[in-house]
Enzyme design. Sequence first.
Site, PDB file in Angstrom:
ATOM      1  CG  ASP A 127      -2.176   0.859   1.094  1.00  0.00           C
ATOM      2  OD1 ASP A 127      -2.365   1.517  -0.043  1.00  0.00           O
ATOM      3  OD2 ASP A 127      -2.538   1.442   2.201  1.00  0.00           O
ATOM      4  CG  HIS A 134      -3.938  10.961   1.940  1.00  0.00           C
ATOM      5  ND1 HIS A 134      -5.137  10.780   2.785  1.00  0.00           N
ATOM      6  CD2 HIS A 134      -3.312   9.890   2.476  1.00  0.00           C
ATOM      7  CE1 HIS A 134      -4.970   9.828   3.843  1.00  0.00           C
ATOM      8  NE2 HIS A 134      -3.681   9.257   3.675  1.00  0.00           N
ATOM      9  NE  ARG A 143       4.730  14.656  10.399  1.00  0.00           N
ATOM     10  CZ  ARG A 143       3.880  14.026   9.636  1.00  0.00           C
ATOM     11  NH1 ARG A 143       3.708  12.927   9.696  1.00  0.00           N
ATOM     12  NH2 ARG A 143       4.092  14.374   8.274  1.00  0.00           N
ATOM     13  CD  GLU A 198      -6.185   5.018   4.431  1.00  0.00           C
ATOM     14  OE1 GLU A 198      -5.477   4.113   3.592  1.00  0.00           O
ATOM     15  OE2 GLU A 198      -5.816   5.958   5.051  1.00  0.00           O
ATOM     16  CD  GLU A 200      -5.212   2.976  -0.618  1.00  0.00           C
ATOM     17  OE1 GLU A 200      -4.547   2.367  -1.357  1.00  0.00           O
ATOM     18  OE2 GLU A 200      -5.351   3.051   0.639  1.00  0.00           O
ATOM     19  CG  ASP A 232      -5.814   0.384   3.045  1.00  0.00           C
ATOM     20  OD1 ASP A 232      -6.014  -0.706   3.459  1.00  0.00           O
ATOM     21  OD2 ASP A 232      -5.026   1.066   3.449  1.00  0.00           O
ATOM     22  NE  ARG A 236      -8.007   6.869   9.044  1.00  0.00           N
ATOM     23  CZ  ARG A 236      -7.340   6.745   7.974  1.00  0.00           C
ATOM     24  NH1 ARG A 236      -6.154   6.215   8.121  1.00  0.00           N
ATOM     25  NH2 ARG A 236      -7.503   6.713   6.686  1.00  0.00           N
ATOM     26  CD  GLN A 239      -3.434   5.038  10.343  1.00  0.00           C
ATOM     27  OE1 GLN A 239      -4.734   4.992  10.056  1.00  0.00           O
ATOM     28  NE2 GLN A 239      -2.734   5.411   9.601  1.00  0.00           N
ATOM     29  CE1 TYR A 243       2.793   7.651  12.371  1.00  0.00           C
ATOM     30  CE2 TYR A 243       1.406   7.565  13.989  1.00  0.00           C
ATOM     31  CZ  TYR A 243       2.400   8.399  13.284  1.00  0.00           C
ATOM     32  OH  TYR A 243       2.465   9.662  13.335  1.00  0.00           O
ATOM     33  CE  LYS A 252      -3.661   2.656   7.262  1.00  0.00           C
ATOM     34  NZ  LYS A 252      -4.436   3.605   6.334  1.00  0.00           N
ATOM     35  CB  THR A 256      -7.593  -4.092   2.127  1.00  0.00           C
ATOM     36  OG1 THR A 256      -6.689  -3.923   3.168  1.00  0.00           O
ATOM     37  CG2 THR A 256      -7.498  -3.413   0.985  1.00  0.00           C
ATOM     38  CB  THR A 349      -5.937   7.995   0.957  1.00  0.00           C
ATOM     39  OG1 THR A 349      -6.030   6.972   2.010  1.00  0.00           O
ATOM     40  CG2 THR A 349      -7.370   8.683   0.757  1.00  0.00           C
ATOM     41  CD  GLU A 363      -7.403  12.992   3.345  1.00  0.00           C
ATOM     42  OE1 GLU A 363      -7.461  11.878   3.240  1.00  0.00           O
ATOM     43  OE2 GLU A 363      -6.806  13.779   2.654  1.00  0.00           O
TER      44      GLU A 363
HETATM   45 CA    CA Z   1      -3.834   2.861   2.492  1.00  0.00          CA
END
Ligand code: CA
Length: 413
Positions: A127, A134, A143, A198, A200, A232, A236, A239, A243, A252, A256, A349, A363
């Site tokens: 992925d 994105h 961040r 997501e 994709e 996907d 969140r 994650q 992560y 994740k 999928t 994404t 988002e």
């Molecule tokens: Ca993805």
Amino acid sequence: MSENLRSWIEVREESDFPIQNLPYGVFSDAQGTRCGVAIGDVVFDLARAEAVGLFKNTGLANGTFGTPSLNRFLNHARGVWSNVRAHLIETLAEGNTEGQAFCESHDLIVREPVAMRMPVDIGDYVDFYSSEQHATNVGKMFRPDGEPLLPNWKHLPVGYHGRSGTVVVSGTPIARPRGQRRGTNGPTFGPSEKLDIELEVGFVTGTGPQLGTAIGVDEAEHHIFGMCLVNDWSARDIQAWEYVPLGPFLGKSFATSISPWIVPLEALEPFRVPAHEQDPQPLPYLRGSDSRGVAIDLRVDLTPSGSANATRVTETSFTNMYWTMAQQLTHATVNGATVRAGDLFASGTVSGPTPDEFGSLLERSWNGTKPIEVDGGTRTFLEDGDTVTISGRCQANGRVPIGFGVCEGTVTP
Ligand code: CA
């Protein structure tokens, strides 16, 4: 192929599957599970067509299509893919009364409803993270004090190896995952409270060179068979806690979804466009002489639990992607890693420049701070019973539009 070519099989004007498309999939009916091609509202039975000799002289190995996956077909050289497609187009073309009689006498057209299965037995699943919008949006949310894009982002297509065993075909229910989330007094455990999608697009490969040999950027597309839609699904909250430092894991890997029909790259040729401009220029191994994207109009619809009315959540274009499929495949093998028939590479994404073009609820709702209006209420993340439907269609001046069908899933508790 002549653009006004039609089939003797009736195809509605708005169908995703005119004779210009002919995507490959795996279906089941009372006769069993085998490979087929979609045209209009029916399925062309590839297994039976092979058995009655339609593909002789194409280079196809015996017993390719009678199997419950496209892998044996993907294992063939690109020239065989082309020969089979050319044979199908010729057989199904309007005016070919001999072809029509052959198909009808051998019962090659399946008109009854069929169940769609996983089209490919997926070996490895990668992925990527190739939409600049994105990556920028996620960077701004997670961040806020740093640069939205990390220093590597414009120099390589960032990606990770995902879990192929949980790639499922459209229509498979998606059980809400449980896991650890960050809490104020240490982690908490339970069902994800931030279940997301997501949007994709993925590509499926044929075989690659032997271990230790990289695929050059100008040959990369020779190893790509076709494309499909991908959702996907992402938790969140799981994650965000897990992560660092090694990347996505259980947030994740639970599911999928992919669309059941793989659209061959050859069918997408009329919809190829110049690739996104890249500044700074990438390193030489990622510079293609003919760098191209694909113009696919993408949509996400959300049908909330208990409602019959879908709300359009996202409408964007695959032309927004910064890195091309060729660059992704090249980068994934530059260290000598192998590619096998049936590997899946997802784009990451797809998000466009405006909020209604963002390809995830993370988002769209800006991490839950901006609820989205849906029929009978609002959403930030997914609730149990919600259905998400991704669709994609290619259009170009003077060309017969083709589509991908849908990639759909409903959340269960
Ligand atoms: Ca993805």
